[in-house]
Motif scaffolding. Structure first.
Motif, PDB file in Angstrom:
ATOM      1  N   SER A 119     -55.649  39.612 -24.702  1.00 36.25           N
ATOM      2  CA  SER A 119     -55.300  39.013 -25.993  1.00 36.25           C
ATOM      3  C   SER A 119     -54.108  39.719 -26.632  1.00 36.25           C
ATOM      4  CB  SER A 119     -56.496  39.074 -26.945  1.00 36.25           C
ATOM      5  OG  SER A 119     -56.662  40.381 -27.451  1.00 36.25           O
ATOM      6  N   SER A 120     -53.648  39.150 -27.724  1.00 40.93           N
ATOM      7  CA  SER A 120     -52.639  39.814 -28.542  1.00 40.93           C
ATOM      8  C   SER A 120     -53.315  40.944 -29.323  1.00 40.93           C
ATOM      9  CB  SER A 120     -51.991  38.802 -29.484  1.00 40.93           C
ATOM     10  OG  SER A 120     -52.950  38.291 -30.384  1.00 40.93           O
ATOM     11  N   TRP A 121     -52.486  41.777 -29.931  1.00 44.72           N
ATOM     12  CA  TRP A 121     -53.001  42.864 -30.761  1.00 44.72           C
ATOM     13  C   TRP A 121     -53.436  42.316 -32.120  1.00 44.72           C
ATOM     14  CZ3 TRP A 121     -54.038  47.282 -28.485  1.00 44.72           C
ATOM     15  CH2 TRP A 121     -53.303  47.689 -27.375  1.00 44.72           C
ATOM     16  N   HIS A 122     -54.528  42.864 -32.648  1.00 45.86           N
ATOM     17  CA  HIS A 122     -55.052  42.493 -33.957  1.00 45.86           C
ATOM     18  C   HIS A 122     -55.212  43.759 -34.793  1.00 45.86           C
ATOM     19  CE1 HIS A 122     -56.455  38.304 -32.918  1.00 45.86           C
ATOM     20  NE2 HIS A 122     -56.148  38.802 -31.736  1.00 45.86           N
ATOM     21  N   VAL A 123     -54.738  43.731 -36.017  1.00 48.74           N
ATOM     22  CA  VAL A 123     -54.830  44.884 -36.908  1.00 48.74           C
ATOM     23  C   VAL A 123     -56.226  44.962 -37.521  1.00 48.74           C
ATOM     24  CG1 VAL A 123     -53.930  45.961 -39.008  1.00 48.74           C
ATOM     25  CG2 VAL A 123     -52.370  44.784 -37.450  1.00 48.74           C
ATOM     26  N   VAL A 124     -56.776  46.150 -37.496  1.00 50.68           N
ATOM     27  CA  VAL A 124     -58.050  46.421 -38.159  1.00 50.68           C
ATOM     28  C   VAL A 124     -57.727  47.301 -39.365  1.00 50.68           C
ATOM     29  CG1 VAL A 124     -60.374  47.359 -37.921  1.00 50.68           C
ATOM     30  CG2 VAL A 124     -59.262  46.288 -35.951  1.00 50.68           C
ATOM     31  N   ASP A 125     -57.375  46.647 -40.464  1.00 51.74           N
ATOM     32  CA  ASP A 125     -56.991  47.386 -41.666  1.00 51.74           C
ATOM     33  C   ASP A 125     -58.198  47.579 -42.579  1.00 51.74           C
ATOM     34  OD1 ASP A 125     -57.314  44.824 -42.716  1.00 51.74           O
ATOM     35  OD2 ASP A 125     -55.194  44.553 -43.146  1.00 51.74           O
ATOM     36  N   GLN A 126     -57.987  48.340 -43.647  1.00 51.18           N
ATOM     37  CA  GLN A 126     -59.094  48.640 -44.558  1.00 51.18           C
ATOM     38  C   GLN A 126     -59.647  47.382 -45.206  1.00 51.18           C
ATOM     39  OE1 GLN A 126     -60.448  51.853 -44.800  1.00 51.18           O
ATOM     40  NE2 GLN A 126     -62.112  50.635 -45.662  1.00 51.18           N
ATOM     41  N   LYS A 127     -58.793  46.417 -45.482  1.00 51.97           N
ATOM     42  CA  LYS A 127     -59.259  45.157 -46.089  1.00 51.97           C
ATOM     43  C   LYS A 127     -60.273  44.462 -45.167  1.00 51.97           C
ATOM     44  CE  LYS A 127     -57.536  40.738 -47.803  1.00 51.97           C
ATOM     45  NZ  LYS A 127     -56.368  39.878 -47.995  1.00 51.97           N
ATOM     46  N   ARG A 128     -59.985  44.437 -43.874  1.00 52.10           N
ATOM     47  CA  ARG A 128     -60.897  43.808 -42.902  1.00 52.10           C
ATOM     48  C   ARG A 128     -62.200  44.602 -42.809  1.00 52.10           C
ATOM     49  NH1 ARG A 128     -58.960  41.553 -37.106  1.00 52.10           N
ATOM     50  NH2 ARG A 128     -58.354  39.875 -38.482  1.00 52.10           N
ATOM     51  N   PHE A 147     -69.967  51.777 -27.150  1.00 49.71           N
ATOM     52  CA  PHE A 147     -68.916  52.077 -28.107  1.00 49.71           C
ATOM     53  C   PHE A 147     -68.331  53.428 -27.701  1.00 49.71           C
ATOM     54  CE2 PHE A 147     -71.886  49.335 -30.466  1.00 49.71           C
ATOM     55  CZ  PHE A 147     -71.013  48.313 -30.808  1.00 49.71           C
ATOM     56  N   VAL A 148     -67.107  53.424 -27.226  1.00 52.38           N
ATOM     57  CA  VAL A 148     -66.512  54.607 -26.615  1.00 52.38           C
ATOM     58  C   VAL A 148     -65.718  55.446 -27.613  1.00 52.38           C
ATOM     59  CG1 VAL A 148     -64.984  55.409 -24.763  1.00 52.38           C
ATOM     60  CG2 VAL A 148     -66.410  53.383 -24.401  1.00 52.38           C
ATOM     61  N   SER A 149     -64.862  54.813 -28.403  1.00 50.74           N
ATOM     62  CA  SER A 149     -63.996  55.529 -29.339  1.00 50.74           C
ATOM     63  C   SER A 149     -63.943  54.797 -30.680  1.00 50.74           C
ATOM     64  CB  SER A 149     -62.569  55.627 -28.801  1.00 50.74           C
ATOM     65  OG  SER A 149     -62.519  56.402 -27.636  1.00 50.74           O
ATOM     66  N   PRO A 150     -63.802  55.550 -31.774  1.00 48.91           N
ATOM     67  CA  PRO A 150     -63.701  54.910 -33.080  1.00 48.91           C
ATOM     68  C   PRO A 150     -62.355  54.207 -33.253  1.00 48.91           C
ATOM     69  CG  PRO A 150     -63.346  57.266 -33.306  1.00 48.91           C
ATOM     70  CD  PRO A 150     -63.743  57.020 -31.871  1.00 48.91           C
ATOM     71  N   VAL A 151     -62.380  53.129 -34.011  1.00 50.46           N
ATOM     72  CA  VAL A 151     -61.155  52.413 -34.369  1.00 50.46           C
ATOM     73  C   VAL A 151     -60.809  52.825 -35.792  1.00 50.46           C
ATOM     74  CG1 VAL A 151     -60.097  50.157 -34.740  1.00 50.46           C
ATOM     75  CG2 VAL A 151     -61.707  50.476 -32.843  1.00 50.46           C
ATOM     76  N   ARG A 152     -59.746  53.584 -35.922  1.00 50.58           N
ATOM     77  CA  ARG A 152     -59.323  54.060 -37.242  1.00 50.58           C
ATOM     78  C   ARG A 152     -58.685  52.928 -38.037  1.00 50.58           C
ATOM     79  NH1 ARG A 152     -59.198  58.199 -33.764  1.00 50.58           N
ATOM     80  NH2 ARG A 152     -59.792  60.266 -34.501  1.00 50.58           N
ATOM     81  N   ALA A 153     -58.889  52.953 -39.350  1.00 50.93           N
ATOM     82  CA  ALA A 153     -58.281  51.950 -40.220  1.00 50.93           C
ATOM     83  C   ALA A 153     -56.779  51.911 -39.976  1.00 50.93           C
ATOM     84  CB  ALA A 153     -58.577  52.272 -41.676  1.00 50.93           C
ATOM     85  N   GLY A 154     -56.254  50.701 -39.809  1.00 49.57           N
ATOM     86  CA  GLY A 154     -54.835  50.506 -39.543  1.00 49.57           C
ATOM     87  C   GLY A 154     -54.482  50.373 -38.076  1.00 49.57           C
ATOM     88  N   ALA A 155     -55.440  50.665 -37.195  1.00 53.55           N
ATOM     89  CA  ALA A 155     -55.181  50.574 -35.757  1.00 53.55           C
ATOM     90  C   ALA A 155     -55.097  49.114 -35.315  1.00 53.55           C
ATOM     91  CB  ALA A 155     -56.285  51.287 -34.975  1.00 53.55           C
ATOM     92  N   ARG A 156     -54.468  48.914 -34.168  1.00 51.17           N
ATOM     93  CA  ARG A 156     -54.427  47.583 -33.565  1.00 51.17           C
ATOM     94  C   ARG A 156     -55.276  47.608 -32.293  1.00 51.17           C
ATOM     95  NH1 ARG A 156     -48.898  44.572 -33.258  1.00 51.17           N
ATOM     96  NH2 ARG A 156     -48.678  45.836 -31.397  1.00 51.17           N
ATOM     97  N   VAL A 157     -56.035  46.537 -32.095  1.00 44.34           N
ATOM     98  CA  VAL A 157     -56.912  46.416 -30.934  1.00 44.34           C
ATOM     99  C   VAL A 157     -56.657  45.083 -30.237  1.00 44.34           C
ATOM    100  CG1 VAL A 157     -58.728  47.919 -31.878  1.00 44.34           C
ATOM    101  CG2 VAL A 157     -58.805  45.466 -32.340  1.00 44.34           C
ATOM    102  N   ARG A 158     -57.027  45.037 -28.971  1.00 48.05           N
ATOM    103  CA  ARG A 158     -56.941  43.793 -28.204  1.00 48.05           C
ATOM    104  C   ARG A 158     -58.045  43.786 -27.166  1.00 48.05           C
ATOM    105  NH1 ARG A 158     -51.556  44.664 -24.409  1.00 48.05           N
ATOM    106  NH2 ARG A 158     -52.404  46.349 -23.138  1.00 48.05           N
ATOM    107  N   GLY A 159     -58.315  42.595 -26.616  1.00 50.21           N
ATOM    108  CA  GLY A 159     -59.351  42.447 -25.601  1.00 50.21           C
ATOM    109  C   GLY A 159     -58.750  42.188 -24.233  1.00 50.21           C
ATOM    110  N   ARG A 160     -59.326  42.832 -23.230  1.00 52.56           N
ATOM    111  CA  ARG A 160     -58.945  42.633 -21.827  1.00 52.56           C
ATOM    112  C   ARG A 160     -60.182  42.115 -21.107  1.00 52.56           C
ATOM    113  NH1 ARG A 160     -54.763  44.359 -18.803  1.00 52.56           N
ATOM    114  NH2 ARG A 160     -54.002  45.650 -20.532  1.00 52.56           N
ATOM    115  N   PHE A 161     -60.055  40.955 -20.444  1.00 57.48           N
ATOM    116  CA  PHE A 161     -61.193  40.229 -19.885  1.00 57.48           C
ATOM    117  C   PHE A 161     -61.080  40.089 -18.371  1.00 57.48           C
ATOM    118  CE2 PHE A 161     -60.666  38.978 -24.232  1.00 57.48           C
ATOM    119  CZ  PHE A 161     -61.936  38.761 -24.712  1.00 57.48           C
TER     120      PHE A 161
END
Length: 154
Positions: free
Chosen positions: A21-30, A98-112
Motif C-alpha cells: 500500500s501507500s504510506w499513511h500518516v498516524v498523527d496525534q489527531k488519528r 505487535f512488534v514495534s510501537p508506531v510513534r505519533a507522526g509516523a507513516r505506515v504501510r501494509g505489505r501483503f
C-alpha cells in the motif's frame, strides 16, 4: 482497489507478494479519534507531554489495534478482488504480533503476501494473507499477522 481477477487467477497468486500500500500518516489527531471510539485513553496514546517524560518512546504511540485496523484501508488499495464476489468477510487471524510501537507522526504501510487460498465449497474461498505493517524508516515492523478472509461468490 486493484482490478478484479478470476478466482483461478487469484488462487495462482499463492506464495506471491500481491501488493504494498501507500504510506499513511498516524498523527496525534488519528490516535485521539481512535481513543475516543475505543474508550482507551491511556496516557501513552493521548498525552504527548506525559508520554515524552515517562515512556521510552519520546512521544505518544498509536494503539496496537489502530495499527491493526489500518490493514483494511491498506488492503482496499492493493488486494485484487475476485470477479463475481458477493462479499468478503474478515474471518480473523491465526497469528498476530505487535512488534514495534508506531510513534505519533509516523507513516505506515501494509505489505501483503497471499499464503493460501482454499475452496471450502462452490461459493466459498478461504484466503490466508501474511501482512506486515511497516513503519517508514524503521527496521522492525509495527506488526505481523496471518489474516484470514472468507470470499463468498454471488
Amino acid at each position: 482497489m486493484a482490478d478484479a481477477i478470476a478466482r483461478d487467477a487469484y488462487i495462482k497468486l499463492v506464495g506471491q507478494e500481491v501488493g504494498v500500500s501507500s504510506w499513511h500518516v498516524v498523527d496525534q489527531k488519528r490516535i485521539d479519534a481512535f481513543a475516543e471510539v475505543t474508550e482507551d485513553h491511556q496516557f501513552i496514546h493521548v498525552d504527548p507531554v506525559r508520554a515524552a517524560k515517562e515512556t521510552p518512546f519520546g512521544t505518544t504511540i498509536a494503539h496496537g489495534f489502530l495499527s491493526l485496523s489500518l490493514m483494511s484501508a491498506f488492503a482496499y488499495e492493493v488486494l485484487p478482488s475476485i470477479e463475481g464476489t458477493a462479499m468478503s468477510v474478515n474471518y480473523g487471524f491465526d497469528k498476530l504480533r505487535f512488534v514495534s510501537p508506531v510513534r505519533a507522526g509516523a507513516r505506515v504501510r501494509g505489505r501483503f503476501t497471499l499464503t493460501d487460498a482454499t475452496l471450502r465449497g462452490p461459493k466459498e474461498l478461504l484466503s490466508r494473507t501474511n501482512v506486515t505493517v511497516e513503519i517508514e524508516g524503521e527496521s522492525k515492523p509495527a506488526l505481523v499477522a496471518d489474516w484470514l478472509g472468507l470470499i463468498i461468490s454471488a
